[in-house]
Write a protein that holds these residues in place. Structure first.
Motif, PDB file in Angstrom:
ATOM      1  N   ALA A 103     -55.464  31.707  44.219  1.00 33.53           N
ATOM      2  CA  ALA A 103     -55.375  31.318  45.778  1.00 33.53           C
ATOM      3  C   ALA A 103     -54.117  30.351  45.881  1.00 33.53           C
ATOM      4  O   ALA A 103     -54.272  29.311  46.620  1.00 33.53           O
ATOM      5  CB  ALA A 103     -56.502  30.723  46.254  1.00 33.53           C
ATOM      6  N   ASN A 104     -53.160  30.427  44.974  1.00 37.08           N
ATOM      7  CA  ASN A 104     -51.862  29.919  45.484  1.00 37.08           C
ATOM      8  C   ASN A 104     -50.760  30.679  45.263  1.00 37.08           C
ATOM      9  O   ASN A 104     -50.242  30.943  44.302  1.00 37.08           O
ATOM     10  CB  ASN A 104     -51.694  28.644  44.059  1.00 37.08           C
ATOM     11  N   VAL A 105     -50.594  31.283  46.528  1.00 36.48           N
ATOM     12  CA  VAL A 105     -49.475  32.273  46.406  1.00 36.48           C
ATOM     13  C   VAL A 105     -48.362  31.535  47.025  1.00 36.48           C
ATOM     14  O   VAL A 105     -47.850  31.147  48.188  1.00 36.48           O
ATOM     15  CB  VAL A 105     -49.958  33.460  47.660  1.00 36.48           C
ATOM     16  N   THR A 106     -47.189  31.953  46.092  1.00 36.18           N
ATOM     17  CA  THR A 106     -45.662  31.205  46.492  1.00 36.18           C
ATOM     18  C   THR A 106     -44.910  32.254  46.807  1.00 36.18           C
ATOM     19  O   THR A 106     -43.723  32.021  47.039  1.00 36.18           O
ATOM     20  CB  THR A 106     -45.426  30.374  45.026  1.00 36.18           C
ATOM     21  N   TRP A 107     -45.073  33.609  46.864  1.00 41.25           N
ATOM     22  CA  TRP A 107     -44.304  34.657  47.359  1.00 41.25           C
ATOM     23  C   TRP A 107     -44.643  35.206  48.481  1.00 41.25           C
ATOM     24  O   TRP A 107     -45.850  35.130  48.797  1.00 41.25           O
ATOM     25  CB  TRP A 107     -44.233  35.861  46.336  1.00 41.25           C
ATOM     26  N   ASP A 108     -43.764  35.107  49.561  1.00 39.21           N
ATOM     27  CA  ASP A 108     -43.985  35.387  50.843  1.00 39.21           C
ATOM     28  C   ASP A 108     -43.701  37.008  51.226  1.00 39.21           C
ATOM     29  O   ASP A 108     -44.488  37.718  51.790  1.00 39.21           O
ATOM     30  CB  ASP A 108     -43.199  34.528  51.641  1.00 39.21           C
ATOM     31  N   VAL A 109     -42.482  37.582  50.833  1.00 38.44           N
ATOM     32  CA  VAL A 109     -42.224  38.593  51.146  1.00 38.44           C
ATOM     33  C   VAL A 109     -41.548  39.438  49.808  1.00 38.44           C
ATOM     34  O   VAL A 109     -40.575  38.836  49.065  1.00 38.44           O
ATOM     35  CB  VAL A 109     -40.933  38.972  52.377  1.00 38.44           C
ATOM     36  N   VAL A 110     -42.306  40.381  49.427  1.00 39.01           N
ATOM     37  CA  VAL A 110     -42.061  41.008  48.216  1.00 39.01           C
ATOM     38  C   VAL A 110     -41.691  42.534  48.133  1.00 39.01           C
ATOM     39  O   VAL A 110     -42.417  43.085  48.814  1.00 39.01           O
ATOM     40  CB  VAL A 110     -43.325  40.780  47.176  1.00 39.01           C
ATOM     41  N   ASP A 111     -40.721  42.790  47.551  1.00 40.14           N
ATOM     42  CA  ASP A 111     -40.152  44.258  47.528  1.00 40.14           C
ATOM     43  C   ASP A 111     -40.897  44.973  46.256  1.00 40.14           C
ATOM     44  O   ASP A 111     -40.847  44.560  45.170  1.00 40.14           O
ATOM     45  CB  ASP A 111     -38.590  44.138  47.168  1.00 40.14           C
ATOM     46  N   THR A 112     -41.766  45.840  46.748  1.00 36.17           N
ATOM     47  CA  THR A 112     -42.518  46.536  45.667  1.00 36.17           C
ATOM     48  C   THR A 112     -42.231  47.971  45.594  1.00 36.17           C
ATOM     49  O   THR A 112     -41.537  48.638  46.535  1.00 36.17           O
ATOM     50  CB  THR A 112     -44.053  46.245  45.614  1.00 36.17           C
ATOM     51  N   ASP A 113     -42.567  48.736  44.747  1.00 37.95           N
ATOM     52  CA  ASP A 113     -42.747  50.208  44.791  1.00 37.95           C
ATOM     53  C   ASP A 113     -43.692  50.694  45.893  1.00 37.95           C
ATOM     54  O   ASP A 113     -44.751  50.015  46.045  1.00 37.95           O
ATOM     55  CB  ASP A 113     -43.164  50.627  43.416  1.00 37.95           C
ATOM     56  N   SER A 114     -43.348  51.600  46.493  1.00 36.04           N
ATOM     57  CA  SER A 114     -44.272  51.814  47.837  1.00 36.04           C
ATOM     58  C   SER A 114     -45.398  52.559  47.549  1.00 36.04           C
ATOM     59  O   SER A 114     -46.568  52.430  48.046  1.00 36.04           O
ATOM     60  CB  SER A 114     -43.485  53.158  48.537  1.00 36.04           C
ATOM     61  N   ILE A 115     -45.563  53.043  46.242  1.00 41.88           N
ATOM     62  CA  ILE A 115     -46.825  53.646  45.665  1.00 41.88           C
ATOM     63  C   ILE A 115     -47.887  52.490  45.503  1.00 41.88           C
ATOM     64  O   ILE A 115     -49.063  52.734  45.807  1.00 41.88           O
ATOM     65  CB  ILE A 115     -46.757  54.845  44.562  1.00 41.88           C
ATOM     66  N   TRP A 116     -47.302  51.557  44.671  1.00 42.44           N
ATOM     67  CA  TRP A 116     -48.244  50.471  44.389  1.00 42.44           C
ATOM     68  C   TRP A 116     -48.600  49.809  45.777  1.00 42.44           C
ATOM     69  O   TRP A 116     -49.892  49.337  45.786  1.00 42.44           O
ATOM     70  CB  TRP A 116     -47.401  49.490  43.431  1.00 42.44           C
TER      71      TRP A 116
END
Lengths: 372, 275
Positions: A103-116
């Motif tokens: 419950a300590n999220v420091t990433w806001d916008v993350v580029d990920t693989d679309s399937i994941w």
């Protein structure tokens, strides 16, 4: 409840980090009260200075790609909205899980693989708010509940043009034909990751019709892969595939189109056979419990603008998502646009939904085959 | 009087707290997750020992560590010996040759090996000029062993040198004057006295090699992955932390068992040498 000890320990750590944060004069702030303006959202536009005092972190895969994203969209967004945007990377799924779990999220916008992203929707990722994000310029079906595409590219067949230029391989069947096309072949081979590519190519080469690929017959695919095992070289990162191309260590490569473009531009003596290429996308996502979800979505909305997308393509060679984007490219760059109709028609359709549902088993099977 | 003893002890408290938070806690939480994630019980261990592929990886990890240790010992022993007999200046050069790479980042050295070992790299070009090769060095177990030996050699050379420099070399001429062949004198008189250095070096290299991640990932092929890479697959690729934890527990257990075994054999041979 046996996951309570974990949570308890998590609390202890959180308490410790809170102490640290307090010592640094920080502390967790409540989500900023954001006014994004009235009226419907418009991609590529953010209200001037609407995010003053908000901190955001943008995470992607690094290299030329993330630099391009930064220059085309992230930095201009920060400048217009007034937000402070930090860059981090590379994208690491275990780190996302650790952040969400603690419950300590420091990433806001993350580029990920679309399937994941599709597989983690509602689990590690939160649904996107399409009142803030304008997806009207994104081709139908590409924006999903928890993700919008970041760009488009493809898994392509690159071949040594000095060796095979007179009689180039026509598709994946030739990729597996070591009698007619002798030489080493590079394919993606990361035991921790399995994605569209090797299995589909093997099945098509083995005679499976393009529209009958799914559900993938893994046994048949690995049997076909076994026939060329001695000629395979496995690459684990895009950079490694590009290095294989530039050094000429292999004669054929199954690789990402963006890396093929970069390698050829650097002098690699390769060409691309666009027949049976497989489309891939990266996705922009927002982790669950991100501290400023509204601001994160405002960034995604800005990223999707026609101008931003055109510039991103000019900087990275990846194809734009916004249908209005008009990138200015040289001949080589243009030939790598997967959105051109003559290339788009040759593609092999990949069933992303099937992959999202089956990826964990596919990773295990792929990793077992690699290690076996 | 009491204050005097408590004072210095308090000074190590911050270190203990740091160790607890940054080392012990993660270790314990991994241990807990091995037995509880996704559900309590021994499921993760049953999975680990039930999969043929895992046993292969485990075997490969130990055999790689064994070869790395052996090659490093064979190369380091004469090197450390040369250091003890060299003059002051030559010794300084030999020491620098060990330490300078040691001070260079592991990542940088591994990437250097990627360039050197590739099929079109310097080593294969040189061998080609001599009419040999090309050999597949990168993405093979050979490549992994070469890279790891170079990275771990300082951990072998330094303890060997430390022990060897304390051995009285006059014992060798003494032994030959009593009729022993020089080789026999070396093997029976010198080598046993260097055993503490050999065991310390071998243990350090072997245990470090068991947990290596970067070098096998970059120089090896996914087809001969080691256990740390499989842990990465479970934790990062599949988000199955329980399984990753179980693999870590198995590796830790086997490593501790190896140390115990070595300690016992050393005590035995030690008794034989001195007694």
């Amino acid at each position: 409840m046996l996951n309570h000890p974990k949570r308890l320990a998590g609390t202890a750590i959180a308490a410790a980090s809170l102490l640290l944060a307090a010592a640094c004069g920080g502390g967790a702030a409540a989500p900023a009260d954001i006014d994004l303006g009235s009226g419907p959202a418009q991609s590529g536009v953010v209200k001037k200075d609407a995010l003053k005092g908000v901190n955001l972190t943008f995470v992607s895969y690094g290299g030329v790609y993330q630099k391009g994203q930064q220059d085309a969209a992230v930095d201009p967004f920060a400048k217009e909205s007034g937000a402070q945007v930090l860059q981090d990377g590379p994208t690491d799924y275990a780190k996302i899980k650790a952040q969400v779990d603690s419950a300590n999220v420091t990433w806001d916008v993350v580029d990920t693989d679309s399937i994941w992203a599709a597989a983690q929707c509602g689990k590690l990722l939160q649904p996107l708010d399409y009142k803030i994000i304008d997806k009207s310029k994104v081709p139908d079906g590409l924006a999903t509940e928890c993700s919008v595409p970041a760009m488009q590219y493809g898994m392509v067949l690159a071949y040594n043009k000095d060796k095979f230029g007179a009689n180039p391989p026509q598709g994946w069947a030739d990729f597996f034909d070591t009698a007619k096309f002798p030489g080493k072949r590079g394919i993606p081979g990361n035991p921790g990751d399995s994605a569209p590519g090797p299995f589909e190519a093997a099945l098509v080469a083995d005679g499976v019709a393009a529209d009958k690929l799914y559900p993938l017959d893994v046994a048949r695919a690995t049997k076909k892969l076994d026939t060329v095992r001695g000629d395979l070289v496995f690459w684990k990162t895009g950079a490694e595939s590009q290095q294989l191309l530039e050094s000429g260590e292999v004669d054929m490569l199954m690789m990402w189109s963006g890396r093929a473009y970069a390698g050829i531009k650097n002098g690699g003596k390769f060409d691309v056979q666009w027949n049976q290429w497989m489309p891939i996308m990266d996705s922009l996502t927002v982790p669950k419990n991100a501290k400023n979800p509204k601001a994160a979505m405002a960034m995604i909305n800005y990223y999707l603008g026609a101008q931003q997308q055109a510039k991103l393509t000019e900087l990275t060679s990846y194809s734009p998502i916004n249908t209005d984007a008009k990138p200015k490219l040289d001949e080589l760059g243009t030939s790598f646009l997967t959105t051109r109709p003559e290339v788009a028609d040759k593609r092999l359709t990949v069933d992303d939904k099937w992959w999202a549902e089956n990826q964990p088993q596919m990773i295990e099977k792929w990793s077992a085959w690699l290690g076996g | 009087m009491k204050e005097r003893t408590a004072g210095p002890a308090l000074l190590i408290l911050p270190a203990l707290i740091a160790l607890g938070v940054f080392f012990l806690y993660p270790l314990l939480s991994m241990l807990v997750s091995a037995f509880t994630d996704p559900e309590p019980g021994l499921g993760n261990f049953a999975w680990f020992f039930g999969e043929q592929a895992n046993m292969q990886v485990l075997g490969r990890t130990f055999s790689t560590a064994f070869w790395v240790t052996l090659v490093a010992l064979v190369l380091s022993y004469p090197y450390a010996y040369a250091m003890t007999i060299a003059g002051a200046r030559a010794r300084a050069i030999l020491t620098l040759l060990v330490l300078v790479p040691f001070w260079t980042s592991l990542m940088v050295r591994t990437f250097a090996w990627v360039i050197l070992l590739q099929d079109t790299g310097v080593i294969n070009k040189a061998l080609g000029a001599l009419g040999m090769g090309p050999f597949s060095l990168i993405r093979t177990q050979t490549g992994v062993v070469i890279g790891m030996v170079q990275l771990l050699m300082p951990f072998m050379v330094l303890p060997l040198y430390a022990v060897m420099s304390g051995i009285d070399r006059r014992l060798l001429p003494a032994a030959t004057s009593l009729g022993a062949h020089p080789v026999k004198a070396f093997v029976q008189v010198y080598v046993p006295q260097s055993l503490p250095g050999i065991s310390a070096g071998c243990l350090t290299v072997f245990i470090s090699a068991l947990g290596f991640y970067v070098t096998p990932a970059l120089l090896g092929s996914p087809t001969d992955a080691l256990i740390s890479q499989q842990i990465f697959t479970q934790v990062n690729g599949l988000l199955k932390w329980g399984r990753g934890g179980a693999m870590g527990v198995v590796l830790l257990g086997l490593t501790l068992a190896m140390i115990a075994l070595l300690a016992v054999t050393l005590r035995r041979t030690g008794r034989k040498v001195t007694g």
